[in-house]
Design a protein around this motif. Structure first.
Motif, PDB file in Angstrom:
ATOM      1  N   LEU A 522       0.807  -1.220   0.000  1.00 33.17           N
ATOM      2  CA  LEU A 522       0.000   0.000   0.000  1.00 33.17           C
ATOM      3  C   LEU A 522       0.839   1.267   0.000  1.00 33.17           C
ATOM      4  CD1 LEU A 522      -2.715   1.440   0.134  1.00 33.17           C
ATOM      5  CD2 LEU A 522      -2.625   1.223   2.631  1.00 33.17           C
ATOM      6  N   LEU A 523       1.705   1.439   0.978  1.00 36.86           N
ATOM      7  CA  LEU A 523       2.430   2.703   1.099  1.00 36.86           C
ATOM      8  C   LEU A 523       3.296   2.982  -0.116  1.00 36.86           C
ATOM      9  CD1 LEU A 523       3.399   2.665   4.890  1.00 36.86           C
ATOM     10  CD2 LEU A 523       1.501   3.845   3.761  1.00 36.86           C
ATOM     11  N   ASP A 524       3.961   1.937  -0.623  1.00 35.18           N
ATOM     12  CA  ASP A 524       4.781   2.120  -1.821  1.00 35.18           C
ATOM     13  C   ASP A 524       3.910   2.491  -3.019  1.00 35.18           C
ATOM     14  OD1 ASP A 524       7.339   1.818  -3.396  1.00 35.18           O
ATOM     15  OD2 ASP A 524       6.106   0.275  -4.381  1.00 35.18           O
ATOM     16  N   GLY A 525       2.750   1.847  -3.145  1.00 32.56           N
ATOM     17  CA  GLY A 525       1.860   2.136  -4.273  1.00 32.56           C
ATOM     18  C   GLY A 525       1.336   3.562  -4.249  1.00 32.56           C
ATOM     19  N   VAL A 526       0.934   4.042  -3.065  1.00 33.16           N
ATOM     20  CA  VAL A 526       0.427   5.411  -2.956  1.00 33.16           C
ATOM     21  C   VAL A 526       1.539   6.410  -3.255  1.00 33.16           C
ATOM     22  CG1 VAL A 526      -0.543   7.121  -1.370  1.00 33.16           C
ATOM     23  CG2 VAL A 526      -1.417   4.771  -1.354  1.00 33.16           C
ATOM     24  N   ARG A 527       2.726   6.160  -2.708  1.00 29.33           N
ATOM     25  CA  ARG A 527       3.839   7.083  -2.969  1.00 29.33           C
ATOM     26  C   ARG A 527       4.190   7.124  -4.453  1.00 29.33           C
ATOM     27  NH1 ARG A 527       6.445   4.515   1.891  1.00 29.33           N
ATOM     28  NH2 ARG A 527       5.980   5.885   3.659  1.00 29.33           N
ATOM     29  N   ARG A 528       4.211   5.954  -5.103  1.00 30.68           N
ATOM     30  CA  ARG A 528       4.514   5.924  -6.542  1.00 30.68           C
ATOM     31  C   ARG A 528       3.478   6.692  -7.329  1.00 30.68           C
ATOM     32  NH1 ARG A 528       4.678   1.257  -9.698  1.00 30.68           N
ATOM     33  NH2 ARG A 528       3.524   0.029  -8.160  1.00 30.68           N
ATOM     34  N   ALA A 529       2.218   6.564  -6.952  1.00 32.77           N
ATOM     35  CA  ALA A 529       1.153   7.268  -7.668  1.00 32.77           C
ATOM     36  C   ALA A 529       1.350   8.773  -7.601  1.00 32.77           C
ATOM     37  CB  ALA A 529      -0.212   6.882  -7.096  1.00 32.77           C
ATOM     38  N   PHE A 530       1.718   9.277  -6.423  1.00 33.99           N
ATOM     39  CA  PHE A 530       1.889  10.725  -6.270  1.00 33.99           C
ATOM     40  C   PHE A 530       3.202  11.217  -6.845  1.00 33.99           C
ATOM     41  CE2 PHE A 530      -1.593  10.140  -3.311  1.00 33.99           C
ATOM     42  CZ  PHE A 530      -2.315  11.322  -3.458  1.00 33.99           C
ATOM     43  N   ASP A 531       4.192  10.356  -6.930  1.00 38.85           N
ATOM     44  CA  ASP A 531       5.487  10.759  -7.481  1.00 38.85           C
ATOM     45  C   ASP A 531       5.549  10.655  -9.002  1.00 38.85           C
ATOM     46  OD1 ASP A 531       6.423  11.266  -4.944  1.00 38.85           O
ATOM     47  OD2 ASP A 531       7.457   9.338  -4.727  1.00 38.85           O
ATOM     48  N   THR A 532       4.583   9.948  -9.591  1.00 38.59           N
ATOM     49  CA  THR A 532       4.597   9.741 -11.038  1.00 38.59           C
ATOM     50  C   THR A 532       3.997  10.943 -11.750  1.00 38.59           C
ATOM     51  OG1 THR A 532       4.385   7.346 -10.766  1.00 38.59           O
ATOM     52  CG2 THR A 532       3.796   8.264 -12.920  1.00 38.59           C
ATOM     53  N   PRO A 533       4.710  11.544 -12.687  1.00 35.78           N
ATOM     54  CA  PRO A 533       4.135  12.672 -13.441  1.00 35.78           C
ATOM     55  C   PRO A 533       2.945  12.211 -14.283  1.00 35.78           C
ATOM     56  CG  PRO A 533       6.528  12.547 -13.720  1.00 35.78           C
ATOM     57  CD  PRO A 533       6.098  11.261 -13.088  1.00 35.78           C
ATOM     58  N   GLY A 534       2.024  13.110 -14.526  1.00 35.74           N
ATOM     59  CA  GLY A 534       0.890  12.822 -15.393  1.00 35.74           C
ATOM     60  C   GLY A 534      -0.233  12.073 -14.682  1.00 35.74           C
ATOM     61  N   PRO A 535      -1.264  11.704 -15.429  1.00 28.21           N
ATOM     62  CA  PRO A 535      -2.419  11.037 -14.834  1.00 28.21           C
ATOM     63  C   PRO A 535      -2.095   9.611 -14.388  1.00 28.21           C
ATOM     64  CG  PRO A 535      -2.654  11.165 -17.215  1.00 28.21           C
ATOM     65  CD  PRO A 535      -1.446  11.966 -16.866  1.00 28.21           C
ATOM     66  N   VAL A 536      -2.631   9.244 -13.235  1.00 25.58           N
ATOM     67  CA  VAL A 536      -2.393   7.917 -12.654  1.00 25.58           C
ATOM     68  C   VAL A 536      -3.714   7.341 -12.159  1.00 25.58           C
ATOM     69  CG1 VAL A 536      -1.229   6.605 -10.836  1.00 25.58           C
ATOM     70  CG2 VAL A 536      -0.041   8.523 -11.939  1.00 25.58           C
ATOM     71  N   VAL A 537      -3.954   6.080 -12.479  1.00 27.81           N
ATOM     72  CA  VAL A 537      -5.044   5.326 -11.865  1.00 27.81           C
ATOM     73  C   VAL A 537      -4.428   4.372 -10.855  1.00 27.81           C
ATOM     74  CG1 VAL A 537      -6.896   3.646 -12.231  1.00 27.81           C
ATOM     75  CG2 VAL A 537      -6.579   5.529 -13.853  1.00 27.81           C
ATOM     76  N   LEU A 538      -4.681   4.631  -9.568  1.00 23.58           N
ATOM     77  CA  LEU A 538      -4.188   3.779  -8.489  1.00 23.58           C
ATOM     78  C   LEU A 538      -5.341   2.897  -8.040  1.00 23.58           C
ATOM     79  CD1 LEU A 538      -2.157   2.898  -6.278  1.00 23.58           C
ATOM     80  CD2 LEU A 538      -3.003   4.830  -4.910  1.00 23.58           C
ATOM     81  N   GLU A 539      -5.308   1.636  -8.442  1.00 26.37           N
ATOM     82  CA  GLU A 539      -6.364   0.690  -8.074  1.00 26.37           C
ATOM     83  C   GLU A 539      -5.900  -0.106  -6.858  1.00 26.37           C
ATOM     84  OE1 GLU A 539      -8.752  -3.195  -9.897  1.00 26.37           O
ATOM     85  OE2 GLU A 539      -6.923  -2.437 -10.844  1.00 26.37           O
ATOM     86  N   VAL A 540      -6.711  -0.090  -5.806  1.00 27.00           N
ATOM     87  CA  VAL A 540      -6.372  -0.801  -4.578  1.00 27.00           C
ATOM     88  C   VAL A 540      -7.509  -1.763  -4.252  1.00 27.00           C
ATOM     89  CG1 VAL A 540      -5.790  -0.587  -2.141  1.00 27.00           C
ATOM     90  CG2 VAL A 540      -5.047   1.182  -3.762  1.00 27.00           C
ATOM     91  N   LEU A 541      -7.177  -3.040  -4.118  1.00 20.66           N
ATOM     92  CA  LEU A 541      -8.188  -4.034  -3.760  1.00 20.66           C
ATOM     93  C   LEU A 541      -8.484  -3.894  -2.265  1.00 20.66           C
ATOM     94  CD1 LEU A 541      -7.070  -7.207  -5.763  1.00 20.66           C
ATOM     95  CD2 LEU A 541      -8.472  -5.265  -6.476  1.00 20.66           C
ATOM     96  N   THR A 542      -9.651  -3.369  -1.958  1.00 18.92           N
ATOM     97  CA  THR A 542     -10.020  -3.101  -0.571  1.00 18.92           C
ATOM     98  C   THR A 542     -11.029  -4.128  -0.072  1.00 18.92           C
ATOM     99  OG1 THR A 542     -11.710  -1.536  -1.301  1.00 18.92           O
ATOM    100  CG2 THR A 542      -9.547  -0.634  -0.735  1.00 18.92           C
TER     101      THR A 542
END
Length: 575
Positions: A522-542
């Motif tokens: 989770l934490l790595d995925g959220v950080r990558r999403a915010f650090d990645t330039p441009g539009p990002v779809v962060l899908e998390v299986l909740t």
């Protein structure tokens, strides 16, 4: 040289400071879209669905406090605008919709794609009219814009397809003089409310978005009355950060501290709110209400003193008449309960929660697949998002997690379908927000059901290279409906969603897709999403079984969930 109908309209939009027009092109709109194309400073934003266009226009209006604009072509194109326009109307924000129509000579003949727009938009629009002669402009346009802005609502102007290119015989610029009046109650009304508040022992404030321009006055009032401040969801923006009096929200998304602050008061003071859920108001207490809209006074709960006026101006007149309250026990008790509740929520939001003893016991009952807890996802996003981020939020469980775990500190803004309660609003609102503020971070809390409903406009985000971060709570469910069914003692039915891999879909569309399938990612995925330039779809299986306990749960709700779980267990054994 005389101007055309289309040119008059688009020149007026430019004069009003409108920067974007959202819509889907069509033949009836051709003169208008051509006028947009050739006008500096007004850009056409081609969406994949007119509903998304209306949501985006409404988002820009809410953020800017000025006019949002969308267009739909003849017939179905205009019909598709309806839901987004209803959201703008219920949010009380000014939006102008330009609707195409069949040629003037064919009106009323049941022509191909003909729809009676004036009838269609009757309920949603405070102004609606069809232009039947070029010389009706610019006065008709001025009337539409004045109505939308002065009454904070939707205006619909219908333009037949063959009228846009016709020239006016008497041309003049459109004029939009407008100043907002500031009103306050008369002195006897102020004194009557002051007498009631001075006689009170324990006062609780219920603060809504209508008080957003009265921040300093509301805090001064809370200090003077030693009053805990319960916030509606829309009041999070402006009143949650750096506020030593607030105790969170009430209602189904609320918390025990807010419920106790309301139930424990002997006088309730409503400030700029039309909070609709009557069951959550306290009983056996005096009520004072201040609201700019006189029709809101006493609509949800009987009031002992109702003051119609601007909240800031009214409080400035009221404060000198109020005695100070020395006993702060009511406020201190509410704040203590609130901090204890927040500490418990932070423990739930820890990604390592399920590895501890209580977490392991809990997950054995409700999270055997070891999916990500949605609380943890919302808290991680809150931690990574910037202090001036703009958040949009889908209706449903995404709103619950947003309300409890995202703090509106700094210059953060928030949007949602908080009055209409529509699905699928977060992504198109994020689209409009990012165009309005290209240099700010825009984060959408998307439900999987909401995102999939208007999935096509991910391509609009890609086309315009909008760096929005779309956080998808993928619980494979219509989660709020599931909760409502189980609360009523019904087995879950019809809520399961056969979702695609949203991250893979995003990648196929040319966006960055990130998929998180477990708490350890989770934490790595959220950080990558915010650090990645441009539009990002962060899908998390909740976790689809996650339960959001309301601030004041009832025995009936508990029995409902127990009965529902028995039915679901029997159902699973039979299948």
């Amino acid at each position: 040289m005389a101007r055309t109908v289309a040119r008059v309209i688009v020149d007026a939009l430019q004069e009003l400071g409108v920067r974007h027009v959202f819509g889907v092109v069509g033949d009836a709109l051709n003169p208008l879209t051509e006028a947009v194309r050739t006008t500096e400073g007004v850009d056409w934003v081609g969406c994949r669905h007119e509903e998304a266009a209306a949501f985006a226009a409404g988002a820009q209006s809410q953020l800017s406090g000025t006019l949002g604009v969308c267009m739909g072509t003849v017939g179905p194109g205009s019909v598709h605008l309806l839901n987004g326009l209803y959201d703008a109307a219920k949010s009380r924000t000014p939006v102008l919709a330009i609707a195409g129509q069949v040629p003037l000579a064919e009106l009323g003949s049941d022509y191909f794609q003909e729809v009676d727009n004036d009838l269609l938009f009757r309920d949603v629009a405070i102004f609606r009219a069809t232009v039947t002669s070029p010389d009706q402009l610019p006065r008709m346009l001025e009337a539409a814009v004045r109505a939308a802005i002065s009454e904070s609502g939707v205006a619909v102007l219908t333009v037949p397809g063959d009228l846009g290119e016709r020239e006016l015989t008497e041309d003049r610029p459109a004029r939009f003089p407008h100043t907002r009046p500031v009103t306050r109650p008369d002195e006897p009304g102020i004194r009557a409310a002051a007498d009631l508040l001075n006689a009170a022992g324990r006062v609780t404030l219920l603060v809504g978005r209508g008080a957003r321009d009265a921040h300093e006055e509301v805090l001064a009032l809370a200090e003077r009355l030693a009053a805990p401040m319960v916030l509606t969801l829309k009041a999070k923006e402006g009143f949650e950060g750096e506020n030593p009096y607030q105790v969170g929200q009430t209602g189904l998304i609320g918390n025990p501290a807010a419920a106790h602050a309301l139930d424990g008061c002997d006088t309730l003071l409503l400030l700029g709110t039309d909070f609709p859920y009557r069951d959550w108001y306290p009983t056996d207490c005096k009520v004072v209400q201040i609201d700019l809209q006189e029709r809101n006074l006493g609509r949800r709960v009987a009031v002992d003193a109702g003051l119609a006026g601007d909240v800031a101006a009214t409080l400035r007149a009221l404060l000198p008449h109020l005695d100070g309250v020395a006993d702060r026990s009511h406020l201190d008790a509410a704040r203590k309960r609130f901090e204890e509740w927040r500490t418990g929520q932070q423990q739930l939001a820890d990604p390592a929660h399920d590895h501890r003893l209580l977490g392991r016991l809990r997950s054995a009952l409700d999270n055997r697949s070891h999916d990500v807890r949605p609380e943890a996802l919302a808290a991680a996003v809150d931690a990574c998002a910037s202090d001036d981020a703009i958040f949009t939020c889908d209706t449903g469980m995404a709103t619950v997690w947003f309300s409890r775990f995202v703090t509106m500190h700094g210059g953060r803004r928030m949007l949602g379908s908080y009055n209409l309660g529509s699905m699928a609003n977060a992504m198109p609102q994020a689209l409009g927000a990012q165009l309005w503020a290209p240099d700010r971070q825009v984060v959408a809390f998307c439900g999987d059901g909401g995102l999939s409903m208007l999935l096509g406009d991910l391509m609009t985000i890609k086309t315009y290279r909008l760096p929005v971060k779309l956080v998808v709570f993928d619980n494979r469910r219509l989660g709020m409906v599931k909760l409502e069914q189980e609360q009523a003692g019904l087995a879950e039915f019809g809520t399961e969603l056969d979702n695609p891999d949203f991250a893979a879909v995003a990648t196929a569309l040319g966006l960055t897709g990130i998929r998180v399938t477990g708490p350890g990612q989770l934490l790595d995925g959220v950080r990558r999403a915010f650090d990645t330039p441009g539009p990002v779809v962060l899908e998390v299986l909740t976790n689809p079984q996650e339960l959001a306990v309301p601030g004041k749960p009832t025995v009936q709700q508990g029995w409902g969930f127990a009965i529902a779980k028995v039915k679901e267990t029997l159902q699973s054994h039979q299948s």
